[in-house]
Design a protein around this motif. Structure first.
Motif, PDB file in Angstrom:
ATOM      1  N   MET A   1      14.635  36.965  62.313  1.00 54.22           N
ATOM      2  CA  MET A   1      15.788  37.667  61.752  1.00 54.22           C
ATOM      3  C   MET A   1      16.184  38.818  62.674  1.00 54.22           C
ATOM      4  N   SER A   2      17.440  38.985  62.965  1.00 53.77           N
ATOM      5  CA  SER A   2      17.898  40.017  63.879  1.00 53.77           C
ATOM      6  C   SER A   2      17.737  41.401  63.274  1.00 53.77           C
ATOM      7  N   ARG A   3      17.807  42.434  64.125  1.00 54.82           N
ATOM      8  CA  ARG A   3      17.681  43.813  63.660  1.00 54.82           C
ATOM      9  C   ARG A   3      18.789  44.176  62.679  1.00 54.82           C
ATOM     10  N   PHE A   4      19.905  43.493  62.783  1.00 53.17           N
ATOM     11  CA  PHE A   4      21.035  43.759  61.894  1.00 53.17           C
ATOM     12  C   PHE A   4      20.642  43.552  60.429  1.00 53.17           C
ATOM     13  N   PHE A   5      19.699  42.614  60.171  1.00 51.37           N
ATOM     14  CA  PHE A   5      19.315  42.268  58.812  1.00 51.37           C
ATOM     15  C   PHE A   5      17.972  42.862  58.400  1.00 51.37           C
ATOM     16  N   ARG A   6      17.357  43.674  59.256  1.00 54.48           N
ATOM     17  CA  ARG A   6      16.044  44.203  58.929  1.00 54.48           C
ATOM     18  C   ARG A   6      16.130  45.108  57.692  1.00 54.48           C
ATOM     19  N   ASN A   7      15.191  44.918  56.789  1.00 55.63           N
ATOM     20  CA  ASN A   7      15.126  45.706  55.541  1.00 55.63           C
ATOM     21  C   ASN A   7      16.386  45.527  54.689  1.00 55.63           C
ATOM     22  N   THR A   8      17.004  44.353  54.784  1.00 52.71           N
ATOM     23  CA  THR A   8      18.214  44.052  54.013  1.00 52.71           C
ATOM     24  C   THR A   8      17.894  42.965  52.994  1.00 52.71           C
ATOM     25  N   SER A   9      18.367  43.122  51.766  1.00 54.56           N
ATOM     26  CA  SER A   9      18.098  42.124  50.730  1.00 54.56           C
ATOM     27  C   SER A   9      18.825  40.821  51.052  1.00 54.56           C
ATOM     28  N   ASP A  10      18.352  39.744  50.461  1.00 52.20           N
ATOM     29  CA  ASP A  10      18.979  38.435  50.691  1.00 52.20           C
ATOM     30  C   ASP A  10      20.434  38.429  50.230  1.00 52.20           C
ATOM     31  N   SER A  11      20.705  39.072  49.107  1.00 51.81           N
ATOM     32  CA  SER A  11      22.077  39.124  48.601  1.00 51.81           C
ATOM     33  C   SER A  11      22.977  39.926  49.531  1.00 51.81           C
ATOM     34  N   GLU A  12      22.436  41.009  50.092  1.00 49.82           N
ATOM     35  CA  GLU A  12      23.242  41.838  50.987  1.00 49.82           C
ATOM     36  C   GLU A  12      23.536  41.106  52.297  1.00 49.82           C
ATOM     37  N   ILE A  13      22.590  40.282  52.749  1.00 52.60           N
ATOM     38  CA  ILE A  13      22.830  39.464  53.940  1.00 52.60           C
ATOM     39  C   ILE A  13      24.016  38.531  53.707  1.00 52.60           C
ATOM     40  N   VAL A  14      24.038  37.898  52.535  1.00 49.48           N
ATOM     41  CA  VAL A  14      25.154  37.000  52.199  1.00 49.48           C
ATOM     42  C   VAL A  14      26.457  37.782  52.144  1.00 49.48           C
ATOM     43  N   ARG A  15      26.426  38.928  51.525  1.00 45.34           N
ATOM     44  CA  ARG A  15      27.628  39.763  51.441  1.00 45.34           C
ATOM     45  C   ARG A  15      28.144  40.129  52.830  1.00 45.34           C
ATOM     46  N   LYS A  16      27.254  40.599  53.704  1.00 48.54           N
ATOM     47  CA  LYS A  16      27.666  41.050  55.035  1.00 48.54           C
ATOM     48  C   LYS A  16      28.234  39.908  55.875  1.00 48.54           C
ATOM     49  N   LEU A  17      27.574  38.749  55.839  1.00 48.08           N
ATOM     50  CA  LEU A  17      28.048  37.631  56.658  1.00 48.08           C
ATOM     51  C   LEU A  17      29.308  37.011  56.073  1.00 48.08           C
ATOM     52  N   THR A  18      29.475  37.077  54.767  1.00 50.36           N
ATOM     53  CA  THR A  18      30.725  36.602  54.163  1.00 50.36           C
ATOM     54  C   THR A  18      31.878  37.512  54.561  1.00 50.36           C
ATOM     55  N   ILE A  19      31.652  38.819  54.498  1.00 45.89           N
ATOM     56  CA  ILE A  19      32.687  39.768  54.917  1.00 45.89           C
ATOM     57  C   ILE A  19      33.040  39.545  56.387  1.00 45.89           C
ATOM     58  N   LYS A  20      32.024  39.347  57.227  1.00 44.28           N
ATOM     59  CA  LYS A  20      32.267  39.131  58.661  1.00 44.28           C
ATOM     60  C   LYS A  20      33.118  37.889  58.884  1.00 44.28           C
ATOM     61  N   THR A  21      32.801  36.798  58.194  1.00 39.88           N
ATOM     62  CA  THR A  21      33.569  35.555  58.334  1.00 39.88           C
ATOM     63  C   THR A  21      35.004  35.750  57.859  1.00 39.88           C
ATOM     64  N   VAL A  22      35.153  36.389  56.710  1.00 33.46           N
ATOM     65  CA  VAL A  22      36.480  36.622  56.138  1.00 33.46           C
ATOM     66  C   VAL A  22      37.334  37.462  57.076  1.00 33.46           C
ATOM     67  N   MET A  23      36.745  38.507  57.664  1.00 32.66           N
ATOM     68  CA  MET A  23      37.505  39.398  58.535  1.00 32.66           C
ATOM     69  C   MET A  23      37.799  38.753  59.889  1.00 32.66           C
ATOM     70  N   GLN A  24      36.820  38.064  60.457  1.00 37.35           N
ATOM     71  CA  GLN A  24      37.016  37.426  61.765  1.00 37.35           C
ATOM     72  C   GLN A  24      38.101  36.352  61.716  1.00 37.35           C
ATOM     73  N   ARG A  25      38.122  35.597  60.646  1.00 39.41           N
ATOM     74  CA  ARG A  25      39.024  34.448  60.539  1.00 39.41           C
ATOM     75  C   ARG A  25      40.231  34.723  59.647  1.00 39.41           C
ATOM     76  N   ASN A  26      40.318  35.939  59.130  1.00 40.15           N
ATOM     77  CA  ASN A  26      41.445  36.317  58.271  1.00 40.15           C
ATOM     78  C   ASN A  26      41.591  35.321  57.111  1.00 40.15           C
ATOM     79  N   LEU A  27      40.468  35.060  56.445  1.00 41.22           N
ATOM     80  CA  LEU A  27      40.448  34.043  55.397  1.00 41.22           C
ATOM     81  C   LEU A  27      41.027  34.523  54.076  1.00 41.22           C
ATOM     82  N   VAL A  28      40.912  35.814  53.812  1.00 39.42           N
ATOM     83  CA  VAL A  28      41.391  36.374  52.547  1.00 39.42           C
ATOM     84  C   VAL A  28      42.357  37.513  52.846  1.00 39.42           C
ATOM     85  N   GLU A  29      43.505  37.488  52.183  1.00 33.78           N
ATOM     86  CA  GLU A  29      44.533  38.512  52.389  1.00 33.78           C
ATOM     87  C   GLU A  29      44.985  39.083  51.052  1.00 33.78           C
ATOM     88  N   LYS A  30      45.621  40.213  51.127  1.00 34.06           N
ATOM     89  CA  LYS A  30      46.110  40.874  49.917  1.00 34.06           C
ATOM     90  C   LYS A  30      47.050  39.936  49.152  1.00 34.06           C
TER      91      LYS A  30
END
Length: 245
Positions: free
Chosen positions: A1-30
């Motif tokens: 697991m990368s340092r980015f996820f160290r001491n991070t809960s499993d749910s928070e990992i999902v949240r962070k990577l979902t946000i990253k995907t959404v922002m990178q690909r502009n998947l969700v808009e206002k």
């Protein structure tokens, strides 16, 4: 697991990577009205939880609703449990019956492709008729990479499962917000959120070719999530972006 996820809960990992995907690909808009295809399994349930839980981080309004497609061959999903969880997350729930086997013509046999096309057609129809502009699917990193290599090795084609697919004939786009998440991360999050109890297993869902390619990918990546994400990055960063259509 990368340092980015160290001491991070499993749910928070999902949240962070979902946000990253959404922002990178502009998947969700206002103002988006997003229809989530919820089977009752771990992937789509975690997707529903994630899209609901990242709302404060995205800081703009969008609407979520869940659509479960019931069929005439699989009744293992506890719809009342699924509806209860979605309601906890502020997501309205609709159950739609589709006679997948009943639509088979004489001489045809039931298979995954037939079922998926029937479900996809009904998802699109429901989304258009009810004013949704996006359909969210629960496919994850392993699904996307496996599909690419199945097409490459089995069909000799460079085809991927897009993270964003904009239909030309319909005012609807398909989005896959879990694209950066490995299946094992989704399983861990599901356990943490008490979602695994809702798992639904399709009697037609065994795919030997997918299991075979999964084993080969595991061999050459050594199950490294970072290596899998580099493969995903390569699919979207060349002259042709295979992850957006």
């Amino acid at each position: 697991m990368s340092r980015f996820f160290r001491n991070t809960s499993d749910s928070e990992i999902v949240r962070k990577l979902t946000i990253k995907t959404v922002m990178q690909r502009n998947l969700v808009e206002k103002g988006d009205r997003i229809l989530i295809a919820v089977s009752g399994g771990k992937d789509s349930s975690v997707l529903a939880w994630a899209l609901s839980s990242i709302r404060p981080a995205l800081k703009f309004d969008y609407e979520l609703a869940g659509l479960h497609i019931s069929t005439d061959f699989c009744a293992c999903c506890k719809k009342s449990t699924l509806q209860g969880r979605l309601n906890e997350w502020g997501i309205p729930f609709t159950d739609l019956f589709v006679p997948v086997i009943g639509r088979l013509k004489e001489g045809q046999s039931m298979n995954c492709y037939w079922c998926s096309t029937q479900r996809r057609a009904e998802l699109l129809k429901y989304a258009v008729e009810n004013g949704f502009n996006k359909i969210a699917l629960g496919h994850h990193l392993d699904d996307i990479i496996e599909t690419f290599f199945m097409n490459l090795c089995g069909k000799g084609e460079l085809l991927a499962m897009p993270i964003l697919l904009k239909y030309r004939k319909f005012p609807v786009s398909l989005i896959r917000p879990l694209a950066l998440l490995e299946e094992k991360q989704i399983i861990a999050c599901a356990a943490e959120q008490n979602i695994l109890k809702n798992v639904c297993t399709c009697p037609y869902g065994q795919n030997s070719k997918r299991r075979e390619i999964r084993s080969k990918i595991s061999g050459f990546t050594d199950n490294s999530g970072e290596m899998k994400r580099r493969i995903l990055k390569a699919l979207g960063s060349g002259e042709k972006d295979y992850l957006t259509e």
